[in-house]
Design a protein around this motif. Structure first.
Motif, mmCIF file in Angstrom:
data_model
loop_
_atom_site.group_PDB
_atom_site.id
_atom_site.type_symbol
_atom_site.label_atom_id
_atom_site.label_comp_id
_atom_site.label_asym_id
_atom_site.label_seq_id
_atom_site.Cartn_x
_atom_site.Cartn_y
_atom_site.Cartn_z
ATOM 1 N N LEU A 294 1.029 -1.098 -0.148
ATOM 2 C CA LEU A 294 0.048 0.202 -0.046
ATOM 3 C C LEU A 294 1.192 1.590 -0.165
ATOM 4 N N MET A 295 0.598 2.322 -0.494
ATOM 5 C CA MET A 295 1.571 3.418 -1.271
ATOM 6 C C MET A 295 0.464 4.481 -0.812
ATOM 7 N N GLY A 296 0.442 4.868 -0.333
ATOM 8 C CA GLY A 296 -0.321 7.048 -0.188
ATOM 9 C C GLY A 296 0.354 8.096 0.403
ATOM 10 N N GLU A 297 -0.226 9.167 0.261
ATOM 11 C CA GLU A 297 0.374 10.142 1.034
ATOM 12 C C GLU A 297 -0.819 10.594 1.394
ATOM 13 N N MET A 298 -0.119 10.671 3.608
ATOM 14 C CA MET A 298 -0.975 11.357 4.494
ATOM 15 C C MET A 298 -0.919 12.242 5.565
ATOM 16 N N GLU A 299 -1.529 13.040 6.150
ATOM 17 C CA GLU A 299 -0.716 13.737 7.788
ATOM 18 C C GLU A 299 -0.931 12.776 9.016
ATOM 19 N N GLU B 10 13.520 0.540 13.901
ATOM 20 C CA GLU B 10 13.510 -0.849 14.714
ATOM 21 C C GLU B 10 13.394 -1.596 13.096
ATOM 22 N N ILE B 11 11.621 -0.546 12.058
ATOM 23 C CA ILE B 11 11.151 -1.952 11.086
ATOM 24 C C ILE B 11 11.622 -1.798 10.189
ATOM 25 N N ARG B 12 12.112 -1.509 9.587
ATOM 26 C CA ARG B 12 13.233 -1.685 8.590
ATOM 27 C C ARG B 12 14.389 -2.622 9.094
ATOM 28 N N ARG C 123 9.450 -2.933 2.591
ATOM 29 C CA ARG C 123 8.892 -2.512 2.126
ATOM 30 C C ARG C 123 7.797 -1.507 3.107
ATOM 31 N N PHE C 124 9.110 -0.349 3.763
ATOM 32 C CA PHE C 124 8.229 0.144 5.061
ATOM 33 C C PHE C 124 9.236 1.455 4.663
ATOM 34 N N TRP C 125 7.660 2.115 4.908
ATOM 35 C CA TRP C 125 8.416 3.654 5.475
ATOM 36 C C TRP C 125 7.412 5.203 5.628
ATOM 37 N N LEU C 126 7.890 6.038 6.285
ATOM 38 C CA LEU C 126 6.977 6.930 6.508
ATOM 39 C C LEU C 126 8.405 7.759 6.485
#
Ligand code: FAD
Length: 513
Positions: A214-219, A233-235, A240-243
């Motif tokens: 899932l990919m998107g832009e949000m606040e 920690e998660i990476r 396949r995970f980022w903010l």
């Protein structure tokens, strides 16, 4: 309209395609009035993504009447950043587009970024454009569409292609509202779920998606430090995970989806929250999404790129995971390979087999890209065996030759089309070398062939309406002469006029006497 109608073998000798014999048509002019009647198009393109827009522009360079049909009423809003690699940057320079594009992107050093293993570029990168340009996809799409319309292409939005039928003379294209349009050729540039490909009945074998993201832009509702701490920690376990900050108060979010979905519809904010909680233990208070999308790692290649008068290009012909950022580049390069060949067909001077070279040249290139994304995907696995291979490859990439080999693959500058036996340069792209007027690519803006002649004694004779001639003893070449196709690939190397004439005939048809 019945799909079975369209499953003929793809060949220029296909019975459904009967073009005028070359001798009946002056190479300098288009086909007869019946085909140039008002309201009829030479080429209809389904889809105004990067591939469709680039193809429309390439065709317009040759005065082909082009209509682009785009199902969306507005350009897409999903602003993922895509990377333009060296060969695409070269093509943009070849068409005089690079100056327009550069201010909208961010230049990063070229590197052999293979399976997310980053190494600095090795020496020996033979290009004036040896960098990566990060640019939002909607921006590059807008720039390519503007370029096409400035050249005279017509774009109609809110028009989904839903049916097609082809006959001896052309293709009838049906729209969702029942309107029917007529053209001599149709090109499906309508993306991975291509309607045109399905209507043709062309097989799309390969592997279905195993994972989706899932990919998107949000606040977000938590402070940046909290995000940074969790992310580190998660990476360690999830690639396949980022903010990532993506503008004022907005974050770009990537998170693995719960499973593989068959839905074309975008995910919901709730889908994001659920997955963030499952992986990070918190949803970071995400809210106010700008756009949300989903993509998978399906890998597929069309069995045929052409059925009679209908062709496929870009994602309509090949899909693969986005690793290495190659899909848009591949589609734009398909368009530049196809444009002049289809135009030659319309203008009446194409040698009989020219249009078939599109599939012969581009399908193997796509097959290689699919393979390198398969390899990269395996190397991203968290399994111990894959991790060991990854460590080994990381070591091997310290060898310049390995590094250069992978970089050439990803950036498409290593491509050598099979034009038969000959020197190594034959079939390769020629870099933007210095010539007496400046640089070579400045001479290719019009999409014509070019004879680059260091002997100053050859001529393009009866092909001068299609091929330019630059006599230049100072050109930075270590061979006497090269004949370049409009896509910048070397079609001939030598110094003999008779041999040159044979190759001019092979690529540019009969001369005008
Ligand atoms: C997360 C992610 C990151 C990526 N990063 C990169 C990158 O860095 N570099 C790179 O090269 N590639 C990248 N890609 C791949 C790239 O986005 C695609 O390969 C590219 O958009 C393909 O272009 P296209 O024009 O062939 O198809 P599309 O972009 O899919 O365009 C097809 C067009 O056809 C229209 N259409 C569909 N059906 C119809 C119909 N029936 N009638 C009329 N119109 C129709 C659609 O609305 C659309 O506008 C990435 C992809 C993803 C998902």
């Amino acid at each position: 309209m019945h799909p079975a109608h369209f499953t003929a073998e793809p060949s220029s000798t296909d019975p459904v395609e009967r073009d005028l014999p070359v001798s009946d048509v002056s190479p300098a002019r288009s086909e007869p009035h019946a085909d140039r009647a008002p309201g009829r198009y030479d080429v209809i393109i389904a889809g105004c993504g990067p591939t469709g827009a680039m193809l429309a522009a390439e065709l317009r360079l040759h005065d082909v009447r082009v209509l682009v049909l785009e199902k969306e009423t507005e350009p897409v809003s999903a602003v993922r950043i895509v990377g333009l690699h060296i060969r695409s940057l070269e093509l943009m320079a070849m068409r005089g587009l690079l100056e327009r594009i550069l201010p909208h992107g961010r230049r990063r050093p070229a590197s052999a970024y293979f399976a997310a293993i980053a190494k600095p570029a090795p020496p020996g990168l033979d290009s004036r454009y040896a960098y990566l340009l990060g640019i939002p996809q909607p921006v590059i799409e807008r720039l390519l569409e503007e370029h096409a319309t400035e050249l005279g292409a017509q774009v109609r939005r809110g028009c989904a292609v839903t049916g097609l039928a082809q006959d001896d003379e052309g293709v009838t294209v049906e729209l969702a509202d029942g309107e029917q349009l007529r053209s001599r050729y149709l090109v499906g540039c309508d993306g991975g779920r291509s309607t045109v490909r399905k209507l043709l009945g062309v097989g799309f074998p390969g592997e279905p998606a195993r994972t989706e993201s899932l990919m998107g832009e949000m606040e977000v509702a938590v402070p940046p430090e909290e995000i940074a701490a969790k992310l580190g920690e998660i990476r360690e376990t999830h690639q396949r995970f980022w903010l990532r900050p993506a503008g004022a108060e907005v974050y770009s979010v990537l998170v693995p989806a719960a499973g593989v979905s068959d839905r074309a519809a975008p995910p919901t904010l709730e889908d994001f929250k659920r997955q963030l909680r499952a992986i990070a233990g918190t949803d970071f208070g995400v809210h106010s999404p700008r756009w949300l999308s989903r993509f998978g790692d399906a890998t597929r290649l069309a069995d045929h790129y052409r059925v009679g008068r209908v062709l496929l290009a870009g994602d309509a012909a090949h899909i693969h995971p986005p690793i290495g950022g190659q899909g848009l580049n591949l589609g734009v390069q398909d368009a530049v390979n196809l444009g002049w060949k289809l135009a030659a067909r319309i203008r009446g001077w194409a040698p009989q087999a020219l249009l078939d070279t599109y599939q012969a040249e581009r399908r193997p290139v796509a097959a290689e890209v699919l393979d390198n994304t398969r390899a990269q995907t395996e190397l991203l696995s968290t399994e111990p065996g894959a991790q060991a291979l990854r460590r080994l490859l990381t070591e091997l990439m310290d060898f310049d030759e390995v590094n250069l080999h992978l970089l050439k693959k990803i950036t498409a500058i290593g491509i050598r089309y099979d034009f038969g036996a000959g020197p190594d340069l034959l079939g390769r792209r020629l870099p933007d070398i210095a010539v007496k007027q400046g640089h070579l690519y400045d001479l290719l803006h019009r999409g014509r062939g070019l004879l680059l002649d260091r002997t100053e004694r050859l001529t393009v004779g009866g092909w001068s309406d299609r091929v330019d001639h630059l006599a230049d003893t100072t050109a930075e070449l270590d061979v006497p002469c090269v004949l370049l196709r409009p896509d910048g690939h070397v079609a001939w190397v030598g110094d003999d006029q008779q041999d040159l004439d044979e190759h001019l005939s092979r690529w540019f048809g009969e001369p005008v006497h």
